[in-house]
Design a protein around this motif. Structure first.
Motif, mmCIF file in Angstrom:
data_model
loop_
_atom_site.group_PDB
_atom_site.id
_atom_site.type_symbol
_atom_site.label_atom_id
_atom_site.label_comp_id
_atom_site.label_asym_id
_atom_site.label_seq_id
_atom_site.Cartn_x
_atom_site.Cartn_y
_atom_site.Cartn_z
ATOM 1 N N TYR A 11 1.507 11.468 -9.520
ATOM 2 C CA TYR A 11 0.445 10.937 -8.675
ATOM 3 C C TYR A 11 0.199 9.479 -9.081
ATOM 4 N N GLY A 12 -0.177 8.663 -8.099
ATOM 5 C CA GLY A 12 -0.463 7.252 -8.366
ATOM 6 C C GLY A 12 0.398 6.337 -7.519
ATOM 7 N N LEU A 13 0.642 6.736 -6.266
ATOM 8 C CA LEU A 13 1.549 5.985 -5.393
ATOM 9 C C LEU A 13 1.154 4.523 -5.266
ATOM 10 N N HIS A 14 -0.083 4.245 -4.916
ATOM 11 C CA HIS A 14 -0.485 2.853 -4.688
ATOM 12 C C HIS A 14 -0.391 2.031 -5.972
ATOM 13 N N ASP A 15 -0.787 2.615 -7.100
ATOM 14 C CA ASP A 15 -0.678 1.895 -8.367
ATOM 15 C C ASP A 15 0.766 1.527 -8.668
ATOM 16 N N ARG A 16 1.659 2.475 -8.430
ATOM 17 C CA ARG A 16 3.067 2.203 -8.740
ATOM 18 C C ARG A 16 3.658 1.147 -7.797
ATOM 19 N N LEU A 17 3.315 1.218 -6.512
ATOM 20 C CA LEU A 17 3.801 0.209 -5.572
ATOM 21 C C LEU A 17 3.312 -1.176 -5.972
ATOM 22 N N ASN A 18 2.075 -1.255 -6.412
ATOM 23 C CA ASN A 18 1.542 -2.544 -6.853
ATOM 24 C C ASN A 18 2.271 -3.048 -8.094
ATOM 25 N N GLN A 40 5.295 -2.161 1.224
ATOM 26 C CA GLN A 40 4.044 -2.311 1.955
ATOM 27 C C GLN A 40 3.865 -1.177 2.960
ATOM 28 N N ARG A 41 4.943 -0.775 3.618
ATOM 29 C CA ARG A 41 4.849 0.344 4.559
ATOM 30 C C ARG A 41 4.460 1.636 3.842
ATOM 31 N N LEU A 42 5.043 1.862 2.672
ATOM 32 C CA LEU A 42 4.703 3.065 1.924
ATOM 33 C C LEU A 42 3.255 3.035 1.444
ATOM 34 N N HIS A 43 2.723 1.836 1.290
ATOM 35 C CA HIS A 43 1.331 1.701 0.864
ATOM 36 C C HIS A 43 0.368 2.264 1.906
ATOM 37 N N SER A 44 0.841 2.448 3.140
ATOM 38 C CA SER A 44 -0.022 3.018 4.181
ATOM 39 C C SER A 44 -0.226 4.520 4.002
ATOM 40 N N LEU A 45 0.590 5.165 3.154
ATOM 41 C CA LEU A 45 0.393 6.582 2.867
ATOM 42 C C LEU A 45 -0.809 6.745 1.938
ATOM 43 N N PRO A 46 -1.449 7.906 1.935
ATOM 44 C CA PRO A 46 -2.639 8.101 1.092
ATOM 45 C C PRO A 46 -2.355 7.878 -0.389
ATOM 46 N N ALA A 47 -3.356 7.354 -1.084
ATOM 47 C CA ALA A 47 -3.205 7.059 -2.508
ATOM 48 C C ALA A 47 -2.963 8.308 -3.340
ATOM 49 N N ASP A 48 -3.466 9.467 -2.878
ATOM 50 C CA ASP A 48 -3.319 10.702 -3.646
ATOM 51 C C ASP A 48 -2.068 11.489 -3.279
ATOM 52 N N THR A 49 -1.104 10.826 -2.637
ATOM 53 C CA THR A 49 0.172 11.467 -2.322
ATOM 54 C C THR A 49 0.890 11.891 -3.601
ATOM 55 N N LEU A 50 1.458 13.087 -3.601
ATOM 56 C CA LEU A 50 2.302 13.541 -4.709
ATOM 57 C C LEU A 50 3.710 13.018 -4.464
ATOM 58 N N ILE A 109 10.104 -1.207 -16.746
ATOM 59 C CA ILE A 109 8.737 -1.681 -16.867
ATOM 60 C C ILE A 109 8.013 -0.735 -17.816
ATOM 61 N N LYS A 110 7.093 -1.266 -18.628
ATOM 62 C CA LYS A 110 6.334 -0.420 -19.543
ATOM 63 C C LYS A 110 5.725 0.758 -18.793
ATOM 64 N N PRO A 111 5.920 1.981 -19.287
ATOM 65 C CA PRO A 111 5.388 3.145 -18.577
ATOM 66 C C PRO A 111 3.897 3.000 -18.293
ATOM 67 N N PRO A 112 3.510 3.130 -17.056
ATOM 68 C CA PRO A 112 2.115 2.893 -16.702
ATOM 69 C C PRO A 112 1.223 4.086 -17.048
ATOM 70 N N ASP A 113 0.106 3.796 -17.702
ATOM 71 C CA ASP A 113 -0.823 4.854 -18.076
ATOM 72 C C ASP A 113 -1.553 5.438 -16.875
ATOM 73 N N VAL A 114 -1.604 4.685 -15.773
ATOM 74 C CA VAL A 114 -2.410 5.127 -14.637
ATOM 75 C C VAL A 114 -1.745 6.258 -13.862
ATOM 76 N N LEU A 115 -0.470 6.467 -14.029
ATOM 77 C CA LEU A 115 0.200 7.544 -13.299
ATOM 78 C C LEU A 115 -0.057 8.887 -13.984
ATOM 79 N N LYS A 116 -0.113 9.917 -13.178
ATOM 80 C CA LYS A 116 -0.335 11.267 -13.688
ATOM 81 C C LYS A 116 0.862 12.141 -13.340
ATOM 82 N N TYR A 117 1.319 12.910 -14.324
ATOM 83 C CA TYR A 117 2.507 13.747 -14.185
ATOM 84 C C TYR A 117 2.085 15.217 -14.287
ATOM 85 N N PRO A 118 1.923 15.905 -13.163
ATOM 86 C CA PRO A 118 1.353 17.259 -13.195
ATOM 87 C C PRO A 118 2.327 18.364 -13.590
ATOM 88 N N PHE A 119 3.626 18.052 -13.682
ATOM 89 C CA PHE A 119 4.615 19.091 -13.982
ATOM 90 C C PHE A 119 5.545 18.643 -15.101
#
Length: 355
Positions: free
Chosen positions: A271-278, A251-261, A12-22
């Motif tokens: 960072y960007g768990l919910h965006d990536r799951l969507n 969907q189960r993983l979506h219950s974890l906080p959106a700011d999960t690393l 999938i086209k690399p999503p701009d919304v994800l953040k890569y801190p390392f």
């Protein structure tokens, strides 16, 4: 089994919304410290997807390992180097495998024997590793041949696909014993607690590890930042519905906080768990729509014909085998949801049409 080339072709086209801190470590024994007592390393893989991420967790006086790399000499050399030079005097305490695929568990037997440590997995993954992580049986059972014939695969095509699988040089040696973990169980590793979160679809009982205090998810192959994990039906369970279980797991993983690393098994920590799951859910919705549109146009099609619609850029027989399994996963879900009908055709081939 995990085929990295097939994964790359489902990019999938690399999503701009994800953040890569390392910045990632090199696959040479180097590491990146994600947090105190949590190290990110990479093991090399001689294939299109050329690495697997593995993680070391401080565990008392030593280190617990999450996933192993391939069971090949280069992996063994690197682990030997890491624990005799980098961590001299700090032992390996245990090996935790997220799931059975050979980039994740291929070196488990060697690490167990070399360092005399326990292997920790879910029951489903250990039994899959013991029973099905190997070359296809020779001769191929008639039920397997019938499965591929119904999908529209010729005998010649099947022999090429199975022959390529039998030549796979990375099939792992099986470990002899393990310690079982279950969904919801909490593992105490050093000063951190990790809750086991089960995913399904890519493999039967994939174990992610979630640390709530620091907001960190060791995600294995359940959440990858730029590629989608293979979700396939095999002749062992021809009526299986792994894609439904996969989507339920998201969907189960979506219950974890959106700011999960998220610490995935391939590519970057993000960072960007919910965006990536969507995004992954939307990807499969697009695949469903391609099936519906094609069948609306042509009336009916075999699984092999629909495979080319979903995966138009396949390069080799192993890719075709993986893509066919994932195509059938989409078809089984739609059929069991009442969207498609399946009917027999000439020469054992089964055809799908809109309900």
């Amino acid at each position: 089994m995990d085929n990295a080339a097939a994964k790359e072709r489902e990019r999938i086209k690399p999503p701009d919304v994800l953040k890569y801190p390392f910045e990632p470590p090199k696959a040479d024994g180097s590491h990146v410290e994600i947090a105190p007592g949590l190290l990110w390393l990479r093991m090399p893989m001689p294939m299109a997807l050329d690495h697997i991420n593995v993680y070391l967790l401080k565990d008392g006086d030593g280190w617990a390992l999450v996933d192993t790399g391939l069971g090949i000499p280069r992996t063994f050399e690197l682990w030997e180097q890491i624990f005799t030079e980098k961590f001299a005097g700090q032992p390996l305490t245990r090996v935790i495998c997220t799931h059975c695929h050979y980039d994740h568990a291929g070196a488990a037997w060697w690490l167990q024997e070399r360092f005399n440590v326990p292997l920790i997995m879910t029951f489903g993954e250990f039994m899959m590793l013991r029973s099905l992580m190997g070359p296809p049986p020779d001769p191929l059972p008639q039920s397997h041949r019938d499965f591929y014939a119904r999908a529209g695969v010729t005998d010649e095509e099947l022999d090429k696909m199975v022959g390529a699988m039998r030549k796979d040089p990375f099939m792992p040696r099986h470990p002899g014993n393990y310690q079982r973990i279950r969904g919801g169980e909490v593992l105490q590793i050093g000063e951190r607690e990790w809750r086991v979160v089960i995913g399904e679809g890519h493999s039967p009982e994939h174990a992610c590890l979630y640390n709530e205090a620091d907001g960190i998810l060791l995600a294995g192959d359940q959440v990858l930042p730029r590629i989608t994990s293979n979700v396939m039906v095999s002749p062992v369970e021809p009526e299986g519905n792994p894609l439904k279980f996969w989507l339920d797991s998201l969907q189960r993983l979506h219950s974890l906080p959106a700011d999960t690393l998220v610490l995935p098994s391939h590519q970057g920590v993000f960072y960007g768990l919910h965006d990536r799951l969507n995004q992954v859910r939307e990807h499969h919705e697009q695949q469903f729509e391609l099936v519906r549109e094609y069948l609306a146009e042509v009336g009916k099609a075999s699984a092999a014909e629909l495979m080319v619609v979903l995966f138009p850029r396949l390069r080799g027989p192993v890719d075709r085998l993986m893509a066919l399994g994932e195509t059938i996963a989409h078809l089984n879900l739609l059929k069991q949801a009442g969207v498609l009908l399946r009917q027999p055709g000439a020469g054992k081939i089964e055809y799908f049409s809109l309900a």
